[in-house]
Design an enzyme around this catalytic site. Structure first.
Site, PDB file in Angstrom:
ATOM      1  N   PHE A 109       2.314   0.468   3.572  1.00 37.88           N
ATOM      2  CA  PHE A 109       0.958   0.535   4.108  1.00 37.88           C
ATOM      3  C   PHE A 109       0.040  -0.114   3.081  1.00 37.88           C
ATOM      4  O   PHE A 109       0.172   0.131   1.879  1.00 37.88           O
ATOM      5  CB  PHE A 109       0.510   1.982   4.349  1.00 37.88           C
ATOM      6  CG  PHE A 109       1.195   2.661   5.489  1.00 37.88           C
ATOM      7  CD1 PHE A 109       0.649   2.637   6.765  1.00 37.88           C
ATOM      8  CD2 PHE A 109       2.391   3.327   5.290  1.00 37.88           C
ATOM      9  CE1 PHE A 109       1.285   3.267   7.827  1.00 37.88           C
ATOM     10  CE2 PHE A 109       3.033   3.962   6.334  1.00 37.88           C
ATOM     11  CZ  PHE A 109       2.487   3.928   7.615  1.00 37.88           C
ATOM     12  N   ALA A 110      -0.900  -0.915   3.548  1.00 36.56           N
ATOM     13  CA  ALA A 110      -1.813  -1.600   2.626  1.00 36.56           C
ATOM     14  C   ALA A 110      -2.564  -0.608   1.745  1.00 36.56           C
ATOM     15  O   ALA A 110      -2.949  -0.945   0.620  1.00 36.56           O
ATOM     16  CB  ALA A 110      -2.809  -2.453   3.413  1.00 36.56           C
ATOM     17  N   ILE A 160      -1.173  -0.330  -1.799  1.00 36.38           N
ATOM     18  CA  ILE A 160      -0.975  -1.548  -2.577  1.00 36.38           C
ATOM     19  C   ILE A 160      -1.685  -1.488  -3.921  1.00 36.38           C
ATOM     20  O   ILE A 160      -1.348  -2.220  -4.854  1.00 36.38           O
ATOM     21  CB  ILE A 160      -1.454  -2.781  -1.771  1.00 36.38           C
ATOM     22  CG1 ILE A 160      -0.857  -4.065  -2.359  1.00 36.38           C
ATOM     23  CG2 ILE A 160      -2.986  -2.852  -1.735  1.00 36.38           C
ATOM     24  CD1 ILE A 160      -1.132  -5.302  -1.520  1.00 36.38           C
ATOM     25  N   HIS A 214      -3.878   5.641   5.590  1.00 34.87           N
ATOM     26  CA  HIS A 214      -3.047   4.777   6.423  1.00 34.87           C
ATOM     27  C   HIS A 214      -3.923   3.938   7.353  1.00 34.87           C
ATOM     28  O   HIS A 214      -3.475   3.509   8.419  1.00 34.87           O
ATOM     29  CB  HIS A 214      -2.054   5.600   7.254  1.00 34.87           C
ATOM     30  CG  HIS A 214      -1.080   6.379   6.423  1.00 34.87           C
ATOM     31  ND1 HIS A 214      -1.408   7.581   5.835  1.00 34.87           N
ATOM     32  CD2 HIS A 214       0.194   6.122   6.055  1.00 34.87           C
ATOM     33  CE1 HIS A 214      -0.360   8.045   5.157  1.00 34.87           C
ATOM     34  NE2 HIS A 214       0.619   7.177   5.272  1.00 34.87           N
ATOM     35  N   ALA A 233       7.711   2.532  -5.611  1.00 33.61           N
ATOM     36  CA  ALA A 233       6.960   2.135  -6.804  1.00 33.61           C
ATOM     37  C   ALA A 233       6.387   0.749  -6.537  1.00 33.61           C
ATOM     38  O   ALA A 233       7.038  -0.259  -6.788  1.00 33.61           O
ATOM     39  CB  ALA A 233       7.864   2.134  -8.027  1.00 33.61           C
ATOM     40  N   GLU A 234       5.147   0.721  -6.020  1.00 32.91           N
ATOM     41  CA  GLU A 234       4.578  -0.544  -5.561  1.00 32.91           C
ATOM     42  C   GLU A 234       4.397  -1.570  -6.677  1.00 32.91           C
ATOM     43  O   GLU A 234       4.568  -2.775  -6.460  1.00 32.91           O
ATOM     44  CB  GLU A 234       3.233  -0.293  -4.865  1.00 32.91           C
ATOM     45  CG  GLU A 234       3.344   0.332  -3.485  1.00 32.91           C
ATOM     46  CD  GLU A 234       3.562   1.837  -3.514  1.00 32.91           C
ATOM     47  OE1 GLU A 234       3.833   2.423  -2.447  1.00 32.91           O
ATOM     48  OE2 GLU A 234       3.475   2.433  -4.617  1.00 32.91           O
ATOM     49  N   GLU A 266      10.078  -0.657   0.287  1.00 32.01           N
ATOM     50  CA  GLU A 266      10.534   0.696   0.596  1.00 32.01           C
ATOM     51  C   GLU A 266      11.007   0.777   2.045  1.00 32.01           C
ATOM     52  O   GLU A 266      10.270   0.386   2.959  1.00 32.01           O
ATOM     53  CB  GLU A 266       9.394   1.682   0.364  1.00 32.01           C
ATOM     54  CG  GLU A 266       8.867   1.678  -1.066  1.00 32.01           C
ATOM     55  CD  GLU A 266       7.422   2.150  -1.153  1.00 32.01           C
ATOM     56  OE1 GLU A 266       6.917   2.672  -0.146  1.00 32.01           O
ATOM     57  OE2 GLU A 266       6.805   1.974  -2.217  1.00 32.01           O
TER      58      GLU A 266
END
Length: 708
Positions: free
Chosen positions: A462-463, A466, A508, A438-439, A408
């Site tokens: 950002f993790a 995930i 975040h 859309a991860e 993204e």
């Protein structure tokens, strides 16, 4: 609305097939007899497996009865071995058409070592064969569809005339991966054909309770391409639709969704009792539309299947199946010692927890991953972490056209942290690919790209976000090599900014490393210095296994250091580093806390409190157990420091290892310093500060440890 070629009717076999439909489709008599023989083979093979099940020899059956027409009819239109195929577990007819033998199917039923799909690791019907161009599949439904989109994107990028064909049941159309994959395929007009074998039931749930629309094919319009409805029990209808869809895709006209209206004659699997949700009358009505019977009738009425030939073909196929079953059952299982092998394509550490006598071999060191001390690495340039990430990705893309970046806002925007700034100008939008938010599809498409021979770098913004891709990471990327008995590997890198201290609050600031380090088949790295970032990122892209590459957000512009200019500089995965030598205690840490721990150790040394060694893990999984043990054995004390929650984290694993291997060398109990068990850092500054572990906290914990 979807275009309907033919749909099943209430008519039975009284309809005569006087009209020659096959010649206008370009199908010869040999084609038709070949299709008939394959449908018959699928049916008799299925019946044989059910018989083996009743005898207690086949513990699990996934039946294809009723689906053979749409499976064989569609696959007959493909360029077998050229067009990549991603089937689902009911697709026996697809596999037989592509060239898998009855014996090979039965090797999977008996879970024998020679099973070409998984070597007995997966349940039957989890198809896969690089030889046949069939991508290894799993049990979760719809997960293969983003892979198909990724493979198709690679084909389009390289200018190949391949068309990627994926199969699924209508139950899969309720999953997010279905919608994300079709959306991506429509956006990029990819050479894909999506074939839905709609048998009306997701196990026991009827279509009326699965979907608010009657026809799956209608969904295609939402994604910018055509949908077609065909009679899935008529192989010629299915062939015609698939042939046309393939031709459109090869001409660059994009994907097609084909809905085959069909029915499964038997239960969902041998563990299902279909009498609980459908009536005998319903099943019998559909038996009259049996694709085998309908196609046989067509051939007879076209005078292509004399009675003598019909009897001879059936006897021949039955004998083939019976002999295949005997041979497959006589084959050996895999050796028990191989149960722990093939977790990684390139294992860098022996498999932990493997029983005695198990295969725990490590890939030979080619020297490519050997670490070069920074002092010996030649000319260097000082950079911060984010500049290093950007420059390293640039170097990788410049040196290897297989490398591309997707995620993204990674394109002209350059990423929210500017990690991909300038890459679009240098390499174009096709290799720096902005994706929808859309991860799951980002990772799933990345898996497809990797399976197609590319070297994708997926950026998760950002993790914390995930987890939408958890299924793709854990069920697919991490398990593909193991479940395919080494037939496939996934050279995929997933970059994810993680950690707190940036006023990012709950969504975040998360630390995710322990969750993903628990997944066998996935490598998890967390570099701390710019040099390690450069070396480990190059190593991750070169690695044949999926790598989760964690970058601490707070370090992005705060941490600077010398980075070798040599674009071949590497740091090996699975090797820890002594960030600061010491003699009285060891701090085991990683990420931003390497620097915090070194600062704390320097304070204690300046105060004459003690000499502390700081060991930077750099790789979370697989852990460098040898380095941990060696350091703690030298110093006799151990403090594990990390930002993640204290419970069930990396610190707990390290503490257990130290207790197991260093018990008699310890001068004090192992201690942990980590964040309290809260979801993540709160937004308000006082609350965030209350949970943040700084150098003062580390120094205090070390002082207490040294006093023991």
């Amino acid at each position: 609305m979807a275009r309907t070629l033919h749909a099943p009717t209430v008519d039975d076999l009284t309809t005569l097939h006087i009209h020659d439909r096959h010649t206008e489709l370009g199908l010869s008599t040999d084609d038709l007899l070949g299709m008939y023989r394959t449908i018959l083979l699928a049916r008799l093979l299925d019946l044989k497996i059910w018989s083996l099940n009743r005898m207690g020899k086949a513990p699990f059956v996934v039946s294809c009865q009723g689906h053979e027409g749409c499976q064989v009819g569609s696959t007959w239109a493909l360029r077998a071995g050229h067009d990549p195929v991603l089937p689902y577990y009911r697709d026996t007819g697809v596999m037989l058409t592509l060239g898998m033998t009855a014996e090979e199917v039965l090797l999977g039923v008996f879970a024998r070592a020679a099973d070409p799909c998984s070597g007995g690791r997966q349940m039957p019907n989890h198809w896969g064969s690089s030889r046949l161009g069939v991508i290894s599949g799993s049990s979760p439904i719809a997960t293969q569809l983003p892979h198909a989109a990724g493979i198709a994107y690679a084909a389009k990028l390289r200018g190949e005339d391949k068309v990627v064909v994926s199969y699924f049941g209508e139950g899969a159309t309720s999953k997010g991966d279905f919608h994300e994959a079709l959306n991506f395929a429509g956006i990029h007009s990819l050479p894909c054909v999506f074939i839905c074998e709609n048998n009306g039931y997701a196990i026991s749930v009827p279509m009326t309770q699965e979907s608010a629309v009657d026809d799956v094919a209608d969904r295609a319009h939402s994604y910018g391409f055509g949908g077609v409805i065909v009679d899935g029990n008529d192989p010629l209808d299915v062939y015609a639709a698939t042939h046309q869809a393939l031709r459109r895709a090869r001409a660059g006209d994009g994907p097609t969704l084909i809905e085959c209206k069909t029915y499964r004659i038997r239960a969902h699997t041998s563990d299902d009792d279909d009498r609980t949700y459908r009536t005998p009358e319903e099943v019998e009505a559909w038996r009259k539309k049996d694709p085998l019977r309908q196609f046989r009738q067509y051939l007879i009425e076209q005078r292509l299947l004399p009675e003598a030939d019909e009897v001879a073909i059936e006897a021949e196929v039955k004998a083939e199946v019976d002999e295949a079953a005997k041979r497959a059952e006589a084959m050996p299982f895999l050796e028990a010692s191989t149960a722990t092998s093939m977790v990684f394509a390139r294992p860098v550490r022996p498999t932990r927890g493997a029983p005695e006598g198990a295969d725990v071999s490590v890939a030979p060191d080619t020297g490519a991953g050997s670490e070069v001390p920074l002092d010996d690495a030649g000319p260097t340039t000082e950079r911060n972490v984010i500049d290093t990430i950007r420059q390293t990705q640039h170097d990788l893309m410049a040196g290897d056209e297989r490398v591309l970046v997707l995620g993204e806002d990674v394109g002209p925007r350059g990423g929210v942290f500017r990690a991909t700034d300038g890459l679009t100008d240098a390499f174009g939008r096709q290799r720096v690919l902005d994706t929808p938010l859309a991860e799951s599809s980002i990772v799933g498409i990345g898996i497809g790209l990797a399976l197609a021979g590319m070297r994708p770098i997926c950026e998760i913004q950002f993790a914390d976000f995930i987890h939408s891709a958890y299924d793709q990471i854990t069920s697919e990327a991490a398990r593909l090599h193991y479940r395919s008995a080494g037939d496939f590997s996934v050279p995929l890198v997933i970059r994810a900014p993680w950690g707190g201290g940036v006023h990012g609050a709950l969504y975040h600031s998360q630390s995710i490393e322990a969750t993903y380090a628990h997944v066998p088949g996935l490598k998890v790295v967390a570099p701390s210095t710019p040099a390690d970032v450069a070396g480990l990122l190059r190593e991750a892209v070169a690695d044949p296994d999926p790598v989760l590459f964690l970058e601490h957000k707070r370090s992005y512009r705060l941490i600077k250091g010398l980075v070798p200019d040599d674009p071949t500089f590497r740091v090996p995965i699975g090797v820890a580093a002594v960030a600061r030598p010491g003699t009285d205690a060891t701090v085991v840490t990683y990420g931003m806390h390497r620097h915090i721990a070194v600062e704390a150790a320097d304070r204690l040394a300046a105060d004459g409190v003690g000499s502390v060694e700081v060991l930077d893990l750099r790789t979370i999984s697989p852990l460098d157990v040898d380095a941990i043990v060696a350091s703690v054995t030298r110093t006799g004390r151990c403090l594990v420091v990390h930002e993640d929650n204290i419970s069930f984290g990396v610190g707990a694993e390290v503490a257990a290892l130290v207790a197991e291997h260093c018990f008699f060398d310890l001068d004090a109990p192992v201690r942990r310093l980590a964040t309290a068990d809260v979801p993540a850092f709160p937004f308000a500054p006082p609350l965030e500060e209350a949970l943040t572990i700084g150098a003062t906290h580390v120094a205090a914990a070390l002082t207490a440890l040294l006093d023991v």
